[in-house]
Every structure is written in structure tokens, then in C-alpha cells.
Design a protein around this motif. Structure first.
Motif: not given
Length: 420
Positions: A417, A201, A177-181, A171, A204-207
Motif C-alpha cells: 500500500v 492500516l 486518507p492516503r488510500h481507501t482500503v 485515518p 493513515d488510510c480509510r479502512v
């Protein structure tokens, strides 16, 4: 005849000057004015701060970035320090974060020279040590060799076989991370097809993006792959990276893998985005997939490349964005033929239709209005069979909708998301 005693150019400039540099600094500067430099203070207030900073064409945040770049290039370090400090401590909406200033300095290294950027980093670090606590920024030790390009992510390969090439973007906000995408690409593509969406993405997410077996820098075992093989590959990757449940975003083949992953390894899936995909082909289409396999085995991928581009992109897009189409074509024809054939076998025989009711996670189905490979009717069938799924149809999009309509596609995914 009346005379207004207020010099409005000066007053407007003074207001902008205070907004950008802060009252304390401006008051100190004005209070130090003398008969020698008062004219100069008047000049810069009227012209720099009113004539330039008072123009609405660029916001103050953008103008801050321009000033930092120019002062680096010219080596005006006193002015540079003034504007760095003001940018870090400025008003909400116009201030620059330490990471944004870092990007300005990185770009200046190319356009103004590494020595200038090196000096700029030294000055900025001194200011961050001074004001870091005030703005909630902590300088921490970091190893240069371990740093990953923020627009690419940290790259790696799985330890298990067949080895899968992947990238991980952490992030950008520095928080958990808010989510892992996970982003899963289409047949004949690779993880780079997701660069724009991944970077958005990753705010704020781990991508995580990866190359399917037989594609990009992943291994290409000589076999007729099944969709179960590809889903188990994905599960291996997620377990090696210790992701926990992920938001799976898959397009075409990537969407098929997502369905199978959610069915075979439900604990690994938090939510699904299934774009331009299907749960199964009618018998006539399966024959076409067999014919494609035979053609590639006998003549190579080049023999089907133009036809594939015709299915991936509609006529108007191919005419307007020829360079983009050429880039995807180069990726297609450079794909390992053995791996491509293996994945064609998996795609042509995909069959999750009877099991879709077992998927128990939030699901967004995206279709392309002009998609002939997986038409809207296939997307509707998915959305109707998966409990609670929603369907969105992108106008002006064919099969690779994420490439043809990137902004609209990203808006749908980001919104989905955000609602999880």
C-alpha cells in the motif's frame, strides 16, 4: 587522592529533567530554590530524574505515559498538569500527541475510576486550549453519540439489498486518507478476522471491512450465489459509501471477489492484494465443493467444522494456538447455513482464469507455504496471468495466513500500500 567536584548523579538527573520538562520550567524551579527546599530539589533530581528517568529500560515516551497514569490514579493534579504540558511540548520522539494522551485518560477511567479520568480530561482540555495552536491541534465540536470505537470503526448496513454489514475506520492521523482500503474475508469468517490489520492500516488510510452476504450480520438470501453476485454486492457497498477506487485486500473467497470486482467494476479498484486464493478449481475439487454443500444441507455446518479448521490452520498452529482456532471454529459453526451454502456455490464455481489478463491494476499475490486449499501453484498461476503482478510466499502459513502469520502478512500489505 583526587576529588571530582561534579556530582554526576545530579548532572545526569538534571539533563533528563530538562529533556522531559523543558529548560524554562527547570530553570524557574531551580531559581526559586531556597535554603528550605534546595535539599529536596537535589533529592528529586538525583533520584527521580537520574535513578528512574535515567534507566534505559523504558523510553521517555513510555515513562511519560506511566507518570500520567499514576498521577491520575493518585489525584496529583499539579504534577499531572506539569507532565501533560511537558508531554505535549516535549522533544520529537518523546512527546505525546493529544490523541495518545486521550488514550491514557480513557484507560485510566477503567483502572483509576471515571471521576479521576473526568478530572484529568478537564485539566487536559484547559492545557490544550492554551497550547493547541502552538502544536497544531484544533479542538472542534463533536457529538458523543456519533463517536465510533477507534478499534472497531463506525458500523452500518447498506440501504440496498441484500443488506451488508460493514465498518469504517477513518485515518488515525486526522488527515485526508492516503488510500481507501477494503478488507474482504474468507468463507466462514467475518469482518473481525481483519481487526489487527485494519487498525494498523487505519493509521493513515480509510479502512472498510464488511461481512459477505450469508455471513456475520449481513443478510443471507436463500439462493445459490455466484461470484458475480458477491462482486456486485461489493460494488453496491463501495458506491453507497462513495469510496472512489479502493485498494482491495481479499483472502480466499475475498480474493476471488476482488478478482471479479476488478473485472466487472474496474473503476472501483485501485489495486489488489489476493491472498490464499485462486481463479478456478480443477474438476475434482469442484466435486468436493458439491459434497460440502450436500453435507451442510443435510447435517449442518458442525459436521464439517473440524475438517475446515484442518485446512485453515496447519497442525503446529492448531496445537500452539488452540484458543485462536476455537474462535474461528465458533464463527464458522454460527454462520447461517443457507448463506454458507450459497457462498460455497460461488467459491466452488469461481472462474476468472481466462479473464485475468484484463486486470490492469497493481496486484500483490500472497500464498501460504503450507496451504493445501489454494496451494502455491494456484498463486503462481494468478501472478503469471495478471500483468505486472508479484508473488510473495509466507513460510509457516497455511490457508488463513493472515491469522497464522499476522505480522508478516501485515508487513507485506502495508509495504504494498505504501508503494502505490
Amino acid at each position: 587522592m583526587s576529588f571530582d567536584p561534579i556530582d554526576h548523579d545530579f548532572e545526569r538527573g538534571l539533563q533528563n529533567r530538562r529533556s522531559v520538562l523543558g529548560d524554562e520550567w527547570v530553570d524557574r524551579s531551580l531559581n526559586k530554590a531556597t535554603s528550605f527546599n534546595a535539599d529536596f530539589q537535589n533529592l528529586i533530581t538525583r533520584f527521580a530524574w537520574n535513578e528512574i528517568w535515567g534507566r534505559p529500560g523504558l523510553d521517555h515516551k513510555t515513562r511519560r505515559a506511566i507518570v500520567l497514569s499514576i498521577t491520575i490514579a493518585l489525584g496529583r493534579w499539579e504534577e499531572f498538569e506539569l507532565h501533560v504540558r511537558a508531554a505535549l511540548l516535549g522533544e520529537e520522539g518523546s512527546r505525546l500527541s493529544p490523541d495518545e494522551i486521550k488514550e491514557i485518560l480513557m484507560q485510566s477511567a477503567i483502572y483509576a475510576g471515571v471521576p479521576a479520568a473526568n478530572t484529568a480530561f478537564t485539566h487536559t482540555l484547559a492545557i490544550l486550549r492554551e497550547v493547541g495552536e502552538q502544536i497544531g491541534y484544533v479542538l472542534e465540536p463533536a457529538a458523543p453519540a456519533a463517536v465510533a470505537h477507534s478499534g472497531v470503526g463506525r458500523e452500518g448496513r447498506t440501504h440496498s439489498s441484500p443488506a451488508l454489514h460493514y465498518s469504517v475506520r477513518e485515518p488515525g492521523n486526522g488527515k485526508a486518507p492516503r488510500h481507501t482500503v477494503v478488507l474482504s474475508h474468507a468463507l466462514g469468517c467475518d469482518l473481525t478476522m481483519w481487526d489487527s490489520l485494519a487498525n494498523g492500516l487505519a493509521a493513515d488510510c480509510r479502512v472498510i471491512a464488511y461481512d459477505h452476504r450469508g455471513h456475520g450480520s449481513s443478510d443471507a438470501p436463500d439462493a445459490a450465489y455466484t461470484m458475480a453476485d458477491l462482486a456486485d454486492d461489493a460494488a453496491r457497498l463501495l458506491r453507497e459509501l462513495d469510496t472512489g477506487p479502493v485498494v482491495w485486500v481479499g483472502l480466499s473467497m475475498g480474493g476471488m471477489v476482488g478478482q471479479e470486482l476488478a473485472l466487472r467494476h474496474p473503476s472501483l479498484v485501485r489495486a489488489l492484494v489476493l491472498a490464499n486464493t485462486t481463479s478456478g478449481y480443477p474438476e475434482g475439487a469442484r466435486v468436493v465443493w458439491e459434497q460440502r454443500i450436500t453435507t451442510v444441507q443435510s447435517q449442518g455446518i458442525e459436521a464439517i467444522a473440524d475438517a475446515v479448521m484442518g485446512r485453515y490452520f496447519h497442525d503446529a498452529f492448531r496445537a500452539a494456538k488452540a484458543a485462536t482456532v476455537a474462535r474461528f471454529r465458533r464463527r464458522l459453526v454460527s454462520t447461517d447455513a443457507v448463506g454458507y451454502v450459497g457462498c460455497c456455490n460461488a467459491v466452488g464455481k469461481v472462474d476468472t482464469t481466462a479473464r485475468l489478463g484484463q486486470i490492469g491494476v497493481p496486484t500483490l499475490v500472497i500464498a501460504g507455504e503450507l496451504d493445501q486449499g489454494t496451494p502455491v501453484a494456484m498463486a503462481q498461476a494468478l501472478a503469471e496471468a495478471i500483468p505486472g503482478a508479484t508473488l510473495e510466499v509466507l513460510g509457516g502459513a497455511s490457508h488463513l495466513s493472515a491469522a497464522e502469520q499476522p505480522a508478516a502478512f501485515a508487513q507485506l500489505v502495508v509495504g504494498f500500500v505504501a508503494g502505490l
